[in-house]
Enzyme design. Structure first.
Site, PDB file in Angstrom:
ATOM      1  N   TRP A 141      68.215  49.746  47.753  1.00  0.00           N
ATOM      2  CA  TRP A 141      67.968  48.388  48.114  1.00  0.00           C
ATOM      3  C   TRP A 141      68.996  47.683  48.619  1.00  0.00           C
ATOM      4  O   TRP A 141      70.190  47.600  47.587  1.00  0.00           O
ATOM      5  CB  TRP A 141      66.695  47.583  47.291  1.00  0.00           C
ATOM      6  CG  TRP A 141      66.551  46.173  47.823  1.00  0.00           C
ATOM      7  CD1 TRP A 141      66.117  46.010  48.971  1.00  0.00           C
ATOM      8  CD2 TRP A 141      66.727  45.040  47.125  1.00  0.00           C
ATOM      9  NE1 TRP A 141      65.671  44.446  49.125  1.00  0.00           N
ATOM     10  CE2 TRP A 141      66.278  43.978  47.915  1.00  0.00           C
ATOM     11  CE3 TRP A 141      67.096  44.734  45.725  1.00  0.00           C
ATOM     12  CZ2 TRP A 141      66.011  42.682  47.793  1.00  0.00           C
ATOM     13  CZ3 TRP A 141      67.033  43.298  45.585  1.00  0.00           C
ATOM     14  CH2 TRP A 141      66.544  42.347  46.267  1.00  0.00           C
ATOM     15  N   ASP A 223      64.761  48.645  37.427  1.00  0.00           N
ATOM     16  CA  ASP A 223      64.297  47.605  38.770  1.00  0.00           C
ATOM     17  C   ASP A 223      63.013  48.111  38.978  1.00  0.00           C
ATOM     18  O   ASP A 223      62.761  49.082  39.541  1.00  0.00           O
ATOM     19  CB  ASP A 223      65.173  47.816  40.082  1.00  0.00           C
ATOM     20  CG  ASP A 223      64.837  46.757  41.102  1.00  0.00           C
ATOM     21  OD1 ASP A 223      65.178  46.533  42.151  1.00  0.00           O
ATOM     22  OD2 ASP A 223      63.879  45.969  40.881  1.00  0.00           O
ATOM     23  N   LYS A 259      55.267  41.826  45.168  1.00  0.00           N
ATOM     24  CA  LYS A 259      54.290  42.732  45.698  1.00  0.00           C
ATOM     25  C   LYS A 259      52.901  43.020  45.042  1.00  0.00           C
ATOM     26  O   LYS A 259      51.783  42.758  45.698  1.00  0.00           O
ATOM     27  CB  LYS A 259      55.027  44.062  46.020  1.00  0.00           C
ATOM     28  CG  LYS A 259      55.965  44.289  47.275  1.00  0.00           C
ATOM     29  CD  LYS A 259      57.554  43.503  46.617  1.00  0.00           C
ATOM     30  CE  LYS A 259      58.304  43.741  47.744  1.00  0.00           C
ATOM     31  NZ  LYS A 259      59.584  43.112  47.319  1.00  0.00           N
TER      32      LYS A 259
END
Lengths: 413, 427
Positions: A141, A223, A259
């Site tokens: 990312w 993460d 999310k």
């Protein structure tokens, strides 16, 4: 006379790629256009989805006159922090039972990474040691680089991860980089549903990674932005994080509820800290407070309240897990559909990676020229890396997308 | 690329401690992490919570309380929330710079509806994590782009968190005279003297209204002279406006200094908070504005602010901004809000008067005029640390060591007891 002008000319910065993509998509007049760019869930109608359980809990909050808008404590809402950490580590986590887990409520996953990075720069491997190498996966990312660089780390480097040739994990490369990394280097690991490749290590592969990291005293920074979203099962998606805990690591885990709760714009995140014992946790948290205080003072209450109520109420928790499975299942369905259609079309190459990869994203393997063709000629918007968001696919547009990929692969090399 | 400098010592990498120590240190990465001290302001509330005295009073943190001592959720906020709930909006990410409806209204509130700056598009206003987040973004921006001067001049005293914020962003902190402990008022000459010596291009922090912690604001004529002097010295003005509406009860009056400076040609940077004036504390609603020389510069600055924000928290939280935008953009809610802010400010003014009246009743012969002259949430009582300590220990009255009390914590129910205590430690 114009006093107080900035002493240097402020240059125009290049826009963040993923947002520019969304902008270009918005401005495209083509009725067939498809947005496979930004990472947010979409229903089969191509619409954002506010989880039914979230709607329910919002009503509860609005109706509850005892609630107000007072400041949260610096570290956040206590019932949010503890229940969020339980989600990552498991109800019966030995670390939690041994009282050696702490947490900081943060602004989304980004905020959790930020707090962890700032703490590590100040207190890890010496004091204010900006030279400790920080390793992020190749690719990763894109904001990982900026978060750690802006926290002061001068040496942010890639570790081998994606094998473009075989379209899978470069395990040998990954392990090799772990073996040669300077001791005490920080490694940012994706807990599940690797962004952008969708390629996760198997359990066996994770055990190998853990073995090297333990032996070489490397710092584990997970993460976790997609727990539940990847397989549809919270526990399955947390396997790696929990395995590392059983291996005795002290570690950080940045959690996002953007999310899996669909709470993107409420900025709900949690930095879970696993340490050797309660005393270490206590001291770490006291220093985290100081960092929070000079960044945002205390975190926003709405999203954390929502998540805390949901996680701590049995029926709501069950409903949430169900909502999460709905999202994950739709993604799995789109993966299977796309792969089947490409095979049926006889599109050159192998397309198994579409169903083998997991989570929101898929690294299609399309090269930049092919990506450009997709955007310009087909109004199908995807990242230059070939990353697509499976959530952008619907039963209505999947034929168009499959045919377009086919055309692109055949006509553009 | 490291832009967040720190004054701490950088230790060298690769130290190899002797084996004996290694085996103990190897037990945790965090063995050397010291216990941090409690926050001087928020720590007061912690201590208050632990106190079992039924007469205890919390005059520490600056959060408004009604006359029953309870948190107050504004009626316009409840209405806005109901309106928002009915709209069934989605939860998609906001842009990095925040909710457009909010940032536009936020700028208008500060600068005035018809302000030339807004009309010509030469301001950039981004949504921030309340006042702290705004100051931090501002500090980071100045640290990166205002490289000819590293010094930020704060008034003496200033909000306790200003210093660590700017320091952490890599700026250096200096001070200019502001408060006169002899009069418990504004040391105008002292301020002018100090400001006249500030090196060109330095950043000067000004509290737009309701100075925290003293409650002492310059009068308009004094602001005019300050603006003039600051222009002569070519200083970059950073306004912190955390109490618009809360000081005098009038939105426009409280923003007068900000608007005057802009009129005089200062291209200021401005932090705004909606924590107090909308009671949205925990929702973290704020704005950061840069007044640029033209719209083109504003675009460039905006692009850089986004680059600064993204690696901290990506994009700001929706809930509070949506509430604030709804209030600011809906005429009858806006009107109701103005009334409620006025009400809060009035209750504070009344408490000031009551406190002084009660002190006189107790028989205090000290001059307490400053309690009424000062403005906003806070009152710098003039109490010394030993007196503050006695007040806490003997009376369970909690305030910060500097003698600052939050008037919002005073009620018609506790003002008598408060006067008793203050008189007891000052007679």
């Amino acid at each position: 006379f114009v006093p107080g002008c900035f002493s240097v000319l402020v240059p125009q910065a290049t826009p963040v790629a993923v947002f520019k993509l969304s902008n270009d998509f918005k401005e495209d007049p083509n009725p067939m256009k498809v947005n496979l760019g930004v990472g947010a869930y979409r229903t089969d109608e191509g619409q954002p989805w506010v989880l039914p359980v979230v709607k329910k809990v919002e009503k509860l909050i609005v109706a509850d006159n005892r609630l107000n808008h007072e400041y949260l404590p610096i570290l956040g809402l206590p019932e949010f922090r503890s229940s969020a950490s339980k989600i990552a580590l498991g109800e019966d986590s030995p670390a939690i039972q041994e009282n050696r887990v702490g947490a900081v409520q943060c602004l989304g996953g980004t905020g959790a990474l930020k707090m962890g990075a700032e703490f590590l720069r100040r207190w890890y491997n010496g004091n204010d040691n900006m030279k400790t190498p920080v390793y992020v996966s190749a690719p990763t990312w894109e904001n990982h680089n900026s978060v750690f660089a802006n926290a002061g780390f001068e040496d942010v480097r890639p570790y081998k991860y994606w094998d473009a040739e075989k379209r899978g994990l470069d395990l040998a490369g990954f392990l090799g980089d772990l073996e040669t990394a300077p001791k005490h280097s920080i490694f940012v690991l994706h807990a599940c549903a690797h962004n952008p490749t969708g390629t996760d290590p198997t359990h066996m592969e994770w055990t190998q990674v853990a073995e090297v990291m333990k032996r070489r005293k490397l710092f584990v920074f997970f993460d976790s932005a997609y727990q539940g979203f990847a397989s549809g099962c919270l526990d399955k998606d947390a396997w790696a994080v929990r395995y590392f805990v059983t291996q005795g690591f002290e570690m950080f885990c940045a959690q996002s509820f953007s999310k899996n709760f669909g709470l993107y714009n409420e900025r709900v995140g949690n930095l879970t800290i696993v340490a050797r014992d309660a005393d270490n946790v206590r001291r770490v948290l006291s220093q985290m407070e100081k960092i929070v205080r000079v960044t945002w003072s205390n975190p926003p209450s709405q999203g954390a309240r929502l998540v805390a109520i949901t996680l701590n109420t049995a029926e709501l928790f069950a409903e949430w897990k169900d909502n999460v499975k709905t999202m994950a299942d739709r993604v799995l369905l789109m993966r299977a559909s796309l792969q089947a259609k490409l095979q049926a079309l006889g599109t050159p190459g192998t397309w198994d990676h579409i169903t083998q990869q997991i989570g929101m994203f898929s690294f299609t393997g399309l090269n930049p020229k092919q990506v450009e063709y997709m955007i310009k000629e087909r109004s199908i918007y995807l990242m230059a890396s070939g990353r697509i968001n499976m959530c952008g696919l619907t039963t209505k547009n999947i034929d168009y997308v499959a045919k377009s990929i086919h055309e692109t692969v055949v006509n553009v090399q | 690329m490291a832009l967040l400098k720190s004054s701490k010592i950088i230790s060298t990498v690769g130290l190899h401690p002797p084996l004996g120590i290694l085996s103990i240190r190897a037990s945790s990465w965090w063995s050397e992490v010291q216990m941090g001290p409690p926050d001087p302001i928020l720590g007061v509330s912690e201590a208050y919570k632990r106190d079992t005295n039924p007469k205890k009073i919390n005059l520490g943190v600056g959060a408004y309380r009604d006359d029953q001592g309870k948190p107050y959720v504004l009626s316009c906020v409840r209405k806005a929330e109901a309106q928002i709930a009915a709209k069934k909006l989605d939860k998609e990410y906001l842009a990095i710079g925040g909710l457009g409806d909010f940032t536009k209204a936020c700028a208008k509130l500060a600068l005035g509806d018809d302000n030339e700056v807004i009309k010509s598009g030469r301001n950039i206003t981004v949504q921030t994590i309340s006042g702290t987040g705004s100051l931090r973004i501002g500090a980071n921006f100045l640290s990166r782009f205002h490289t000819e001067a590293r010094d930020v001049y704060l008034p003496k005293p200033s909000w306790g968190n200003h210093t660590p914020i700017f320091r952490d962003a890599g700026m250096q902190l200096k001070a200019y005279t502001y408060y006169d402990p002899k009069t418990c008022g504004f040391d105008f000459q002292g301020a002018l003297n100090d400001i006249s010596k500030i090196p060109e291009k330095s950043v000067i922090m000004l509290h737009a209204c309701a100075h925290n912690p003293t409650g002492v604001d310059p009068r308009p004529e004094q602001w005019k002279e300050i603006a003039d002097l600051v222009k002569k010295r070519n200083l970059l003005v950073f306004f912190d406006m955390a109490y618009q509406g809360f000081a005098s009860g009038d939105i426009d009056r409280d923003a007068w200094a900000v608007r005057y400076f802009i009129e005089q040609g200062h291209n200021i940077v401005l932090s705004q908070s909606f924590a107090k004036n909308m009671g949205l504390y925990g929702e973290r609603v704020g704005g950061f504005t840069v007044v640029c020389k033209d719209a083109e510069e504003a675009k460039r600055v905006e692009s850089q602010l986004k680059i600064l924000i993204r690696p901290i928290y990506s994009n700001p939280p929706m809930n509070g901004a949506r509430i604030a935008a709804t209030i600011l953009n809906t005429p009858d809610l806006y009107k109701e809000w103005l009334g409620e802010v006025h009400g809060m400010a009035n209750r504070i003014i009344t408490m000031r008067e009551l406190l002084v009246a009660n002190l006189k009743k107790e028989g205090s012969t000290r001059n307490w005029k400053h309690v009424i002259d000062q403005i906003g949430m806070f009152c710098f009582t003039g109490l010394k640390p030993e007196q503050v300590e006695r007040l806490t220990k003997e009376f369970s009255i909690y305030m910060t060591k500097d003698g600052r009390i939050s008037m919002a914590g005073v009620t018609s129910g506790n003002v008598g007891y408060l006067a008793q205590g203050i008189h007891a430690v000052t007679k």
